[in-house]
Design a protein around this motif. Structure first.
Motif, PDB file in Angstrom:
ATOM      1  N   HIS A 124       0.809  -1.222   0.000  1.00  0.00           N
ATOM      2  CA  HIS A 124       0.000   0.000   0.000  1.00  0.00           C
ATOM      3  C   HIS A 124       0.836   1.264   0.000  1.00  0.00           C
ATOM      4  N   THR A 125       1.945   1.234   0.711  1.00  0.00           N
ATOM      5  CA  THR A 125       2.778   2.452   0.767  1.00  0.00           C
ATOM      6  C   THR A 125       4.217   2.094   1.149  1.00  0.00           C
ATOM      7  N   ARG A 126       5.122   2.965   0.729  1.00  0.00           N
ATOM      8  CA  ARG A 126       6.533   2.825   1.123  1.00  0.00           C
ATOM      9  C   ARG A 126       6.958   3.981   2.026  1.00  0.00           C
ATOM     10  N   ASN A 127       6.036   4.919   2.236  1.00  0.00           N
ATOM     11  CA  ASN A 127       6.350   6.079   3.083  1.00  0.00           C
ATOM     12  C   ASN A 127       6.006   5.766   4.523  1.00  0.00           C
ATOM     13  N   ILE A 128       6.990   5.792   5.380  1.00  0.00           N
ATOM     14  CA  ILE A 128       6.680   5.428   6.766  1.00  0.00           C
ATOM     15  C   ILE A 128       7.292   6.421   7.758  1.00  0.00           C
ATOM     16  N   TYR A 129       6.741   6.422   8.948  1.00  0.00           N
ATOM     17  CA  TYR A 129       7.359   7.086  10.098  1.00  0.00           C
ATOM     18  C   TYR A 129       7.833   5.995  11.045  1.00  0.00           C
ATOM     19  N   TYR A 130       9.042   6.150  11.583  1.00  0.00           N
ATOM     20  CA  TYR A 130       9.426   5.357  12.752  1.00  0.00           C
ATOM     21  C   TYR A 130       8.981   6.137  13.982  1.00  0.00           C
ATOM     22  N   LEU A 131       8.405   5.462  14.953  1.00  0.00           N
ATOM     23  CA  LEU A 131       7.954   6.159  16.166  1.00  0.00           C
ATOM     24  C   LEU A 131       8.958   5.971  17.287  1.00  0.00           C
ATOM     25  N   GLU A 132       9.188   7.034  18.042  1.00  0.00           N
ATOM     26  CA  GLU A 132      10.008   6.932  19.257  1.00  0.00           C
ATOM     27  C   GLU A 132       9.128   6.392  20.391  1.00  0.00           C
ATOM     28  N   ASP A 133       9.784   5.961  21.481  1.00  0.00           N
ATOM     29  CA  ASP A 133       9.030   5.482  22.646  1.00  0.00           C
ATOM     30  C   ASP A 133       8.031   6.541  23.099  1.00  0.00           C
ATOM     31  N   ASP A 134       6.815   6.095  23.364  1.00  0.00           N
ATOM     32  CA  ASP A 134       5.742   6.926  23.911  1.00  0.00           C
ATOM     33  C   ASP A 134       5.313   8.072  23.006  1.00  0.00           C
ATOM     34  N   GLU A 135       5.609   7.986  21.732  1.00  0.00           N
ATOM     35  CA  GLU A 135       4.979   8.916  20.792  1.00  0.00           C
ATOM     36  C   GLU A 135       3.585   8.372  20.480  1.00  0.00           C
ATOM     37  N   VAL A 190      10.877   3.417   2.223  1.00  0.00           N
ATOM     38  CA  VAL A 190      11.369   2.033   2.277  1.00  0.00           C
ATOM     39  C   VAL A 190      11.762   1.594   0.871  1.00  0.00           C
ATOM     40  N   SER A 191      12.968   1.046   0.750  1.00  0.00           N
ATOM     41  CA  SER A 191      13.408   0.676  -0.600  1.00  0.00           C
ATOM     42  C   SER A 191      13.161  -0.805  -0.904  1.00  0.00           C
ATOM     43  N   TRP A 192      12.742  -1.596   0.088  1.00  0.00           N
ATOM     44  CA  TRP A 192      12.528  -3.024  -0.144  1.00  0.00           C
ATOM     45  C   TRP A 192      11.522  -3.251  -1.255  1.00  0.00           C
ATOM     46  N   ASP A 193      11.789  -4.251  -2.009  1.00  0.00           N
ATOM     47  CA  ASP A 193      10.908  -4.697  -3.056  1.00  0.00           C
ATOM     48  C   ASP A 193       9.746  -5.469  -2.403  1.00  0.00           C
ATOM     49  N   VAL A 194       8.547  -5.324  -2.935  1.00  0.00           N
ATOM     50  CA  VAL A 194       7.417  -6.074  -2.361  1.00  0.00           C
ATOM     51  C   VAL A 194       7.718  -7.579  -2.407  1.00  0.00           C
ATOM     52  N   SER A 195       8.354  -8.012  -3.501  1.00  0.00           N
ATOM     53  CA  SER A 195       8.605  -9.449  -3.655  1.00  0.00           C
ATOM     54  C   SER A 195       9.509  -9.987  -2.544  1.00  0.00           C
ATOM     55  N   ALA A 196      10.282  -9.074  -1.902  1.00  0.00           N
ATOM     56  CA  ALA A 196      11.164  -9.521  -0.822  1.00  0.00           C
ATOM     57  C   ALA A 196      10.356 -10.152   0.314  1.00  0.00           C
ATOM     58  N   ALA A 197       9.110  -9.750   0.449  1.00  0.00           N
ATOM     59  CA  ALA A 197       8.303 -10.299   1.543  1.00  0.00           C
ATOM     60  C   ALA A 197       7.277 -11.307   1.037  1.00  0.00           C
ATOM     61  N   GLU A 198       7.442 -11.761  -0.207  1.00  0.00           N
ATOM     62  CA  GLU A 198       6.510 -12.757  -0.764  1.00  0.00           C
ATOM     63  C   GLU A 198       7.273 -14.061  -0.987  1.00  0.00           C
ATOM     64  N   LYS A 199       6.541 -15.159  -1.087  1.00  0.00           N
ATOM     65  CA  LYS A 199       7.218 -16.451  -1.265  1.00  0.00           C
ATOM     66  C   LYS A 199       7.794 -16.629  -2.670  1.00  0.00           C
ATOM     67  N   GLY A 200       7.262 -15.908  -3.630  1.00  0.00           N
ATOM     68  CA  GLY A 200       7.825 -15.934  -4.981  1.00  0.00           C
ATOM     69  C   GLY A 200       7.963 -17.328  -5.559  1.00  0.00           C
ATOM     70  N   GLY A 201       6.956 -18.162  -5.393  1.00  0.00           N
ATOM     71  CA  GLY A 201       6.982 -19.487  -6.016  1.00  0.00           C
ATOM     72  C   GLY A 201       7.609 -20.563  -5.154  1.00  0.00           C
ATOM     73  N   TYR A 202       8.273 -20.186  -4.088  1.00  0.00           N
ATOM     74  CA  TYR A 202       8.856 -21.200  -3.195  1.00  0.00           C
ATOM     75  C   TYR A 202       7.766 -21.784  -2.293  1.00  0.00           C
ATOM     76  N   GLU A 203       7.981 -23.029  -1.884  1.00  0.00           N
ATOM     77  CA  GLU A 203       6.986 -23.633  -0.998  1.00  0.00           C
ATOM     78  C   GLU A 203       7.062 -23.007   0.401  1.00  0.00           C
TER      79      GLU A 203
END
Ligand code: F6R
Length: 608
Positions: free
Chosen positions: A200-211, A237-250
């Protein structure tokens, strides 16, 4: 230990929540649930079991209507996996729904206080306290209420909360548990990890403690505990979506095993320029390295096994004493660490509770800390004085492979770098070592090409009840990892022993047909290990040996021998571990185990 997600936008929330949870299931998979604002208020659907149970219950989310919601996938800590202990948890009136990752350490006194006020609890979880506390302190303003709640709870938390009075938004906060905010077009998210929202998006914020963050479809506002608005810089985030998909592997595990040459190249190559190791991320000087009294390598599980390799390599190259120690032991050992010592903290997730606590303990005693971490912006990365990132990409399978390998490569780079700075190796040796590290991705790739041999060996041994791994020095360090890989996913009992130590007790467990995996990849200790192999064979063991292909007596290392290419002996662990990962994988696969989600485990261990 659990995964959370939240969505606000114009689309139907439930399918998006379920899709996100499917990416977070590695964090916990004993129950799952969602809460969505619908016309009738907050609809909660939750169930014990894998996410597939919830998917079925909700028709893949299509029978839950609404555009704002939160979701959770659980790894039980307080209370067994059950429908009622699953998240989200509701406050007594049903006005608030809460998902939580972490541990509320003072939940018992808080629960007592609330029960004394007549509030009834339905679950055994620590999280339910948050739902009731929220209602107890609610004054019509969710930010004020959140501040009051987090002032009272101790421990770690990433919380997502729906409030019936605010049907167009939800509120979230984190402390010592991961949570990122995803910024979309007309929609916004929270998640335990970026993989859940990468579609859905590659734009993110990292949150500090208690933000504290309030999310609406048209924008996100972040506040500190003084209720001042905090301006955050989005991170792309520069990661490719496929990096988090199984991509044909079992299984993710096999995909990640196969990704190791690439992950190694991405971790090593940018750090070697014109034949020199460049570690711009840290600022070590020759004087500092020469003055180090002792190095502690602190980590858990496989990351600790990297530390055991690191002990041998750093001591050999730098001649500085090194102690590799598991974080859960270090933190309570009243360690003798001082400001003259260096602590190297290794963690894939960057959020392992014991490792984080050990890091803080080391810092509190004045030691300098270097984190070797995979997840950017994680708690351990943030808390370390310096960070060397492994560039393994997202690792989803619970059993680590590519993170372990990239951690090893960073240890090698750091060891050679420090040895050169301290003048413990000359230019010629330095150049040779750097060249050898550069060869690792290609050598690993060559081993992977022969994986059918390991598959065949797995087919011979997958019915074993107990398997021993032995080796000396670096081979022993790799044995630890080989044994863990096998047992955690195949549920076969296994132990790793220093080859010379076996006869001091454990050898009594060897009987006819016991499989012993013997690592004999070193030149100097080859004959010594072969003597130990003969000892177990004489007692009936079947031995699967690992030796260098050019070792003239390699056939002595076992009844079956896996041959490895030659590289500088210090770096052999990177090669020897590959067949052991494959062996664990194929054995578990032949036994029909749930390889990516082994029983009782979760990927990130955020409880001590
Ligand atoms: C085993 C495994 C675990 C982790 C350990 C530390 O395959 O993955 O033993 O190595 O839980 O986790 P991190 O590296 O995230 O601190």
């Amino acid at each position: 230990m659990c995964g959370i997600i939240g969505y606000v936008g114009s689309k139907q929330a439930a399918p998006i929540l379920l899709e996100g949870l499917s990416k977070l299931e590695y964090r916990g998979y004993d129950s799952a649930g969602i809460a969505v604002f619908s016309d009738d208020g907050i609809t909660v659907k939750k169930s014990r079991g894998r996410l597939s149970v919830l998917s079925e219950m909700t028709d893949s989310g299509t029978n839950v209507s609404g555009t704002v919601g939160i979701g959770h996938t659980r790894w039980a800590t307080h209370g067994e996996p059950s429908d009622v202990n699953s998240h989200p948890h509701l406050s007594s009136s049903g006005r608030f729904a809460v998902v939580h990752n972490g541990i509320i350490e003072n939940y018992i006194p808080l629960k007592k206080k609330l029960m004394d006020k007549g509030i009834e609890f339905v679950s055994e979880t620590d999280t339910e306290v948050v739902a009731h506390l929220f209602e107890y302190y609610y004054n019509g303003d969710v930010i004020d209420t959140m501040i009051k709640v987090i002032e009272r709870v101790e421990g770690s938390y990433a919380l997502g909360i729906l409030s019936l009075d605010q049907p167009n938004e939800f509120i979230a906060v984190r402390k010592a548990s991961p949570m990122i905010v995803g910024l979309g077009e007309g929609e916004n998210f929270i998640a335990s990890d970026v993989t859940a929202i990468l579609n859905h998006t590659r734009n993110i914020y990292y949150l500090e403690d208690d933000e504290i963050v309030v999310l609406r479809a048209d924008g996100v506002k972040v506040y500190n505990v003084d209720r001042e608005e905090v301006k955050k810089e989005p991170f792309q985030v520069s990661w490719d979506v496929s990096a988090a998909e199984k991509g044909g592997y079992e299984h993710f595990m096999m995909k990640e095993i196969e990704e190791q040459p690439k992950a190694l190249a991405e971790t090593i190559n940018p750090r070697i320029q014109d034949g020199k190791i460049v570690l711009d991320d840290i600022s070590l000087t020759a004087d500092y390295v020469k003055g180090i009294n002792k190095i502690y390598i602190i980590a858990c599980g496989s990351a600790y096994h990297v530390g055991v390799v690191g002990k041998y390599v750093i001591e050999k190259l730098c001649r500085i004493p090194v102690e590799a120690i598991v974080a859960s032991e270090f933190r309570y050992s009243d360690p003798l660490i001082t400001d003259k010592d260096l602590a190297i903290i290794i963690s894939q997730s960057g959020e392992t509770a014991d490792t984080l606590a050990a890091l803080k303990e080391a810092k509190s005693k004045g030691a300098r800390t270097i984190g070797i971490v995979n997840v950017v912006g994680s708690a351990i990365a943030n808390a370390s004085d310096d960070v060397l990132y492994t560039w393994a990409g997202p690792e989803i399978a619970v059993a680590t492979t590519k993170a372990y390998s990239t951690q090893l490569s960073v240890i090698y780079l750091l060891s050679v770098y420090m040895a050169k700075l301290a003048g413990r190796i000359d230019d010629a040796e330095y150049t040779k070592l750097v060249e050898e590290i550069k060869r690792l991705p290609e050598l690993v790739s060559g081993i992977l090409e022969k994986k059918e041999q390991v598959q065949y060996l797995a087919s011979k041994f997958f019915n074993c009840h107990s398997i021993f791994f032995i080796g000396r020095n670096l081979d022993y360090a790799v044995s630890l990892e080989g044994s863990l890989k096998l047992k955690e996913i195949s549920y076969i009992h296994s132990e790793a022993y220093a080859a010379g130590e076996l006869k001091h007790g454990t050898i009594s467990l060897i009987e006819n047909g016991t499989l012993v995996v013997a690592l004999a990849t070193g030149d100097a200790l080859f004959d010594k290990t072969v003597s130990n192999i003969k000892e177990v064979k004489a007692r009936g063991a079947v031995v699967l040996g690992l030796a260098k292909a050019d070792e003239p007596h390699r056939q002595d290392s076992g009844d079956y021998v896996i041959e490895l290419p030659r590289v500088n002996e210090l770096f052999m662990p990177s090669l020897a571990v590959i067949p052991l990962q494959l062996f664990g994988y194929y054995v578990a696969s032949l036994k029909g185990c749930d390889i990516d989600k082994p029983r009782n485990l979760a990927k990130s261990v955020t409880v001590e």
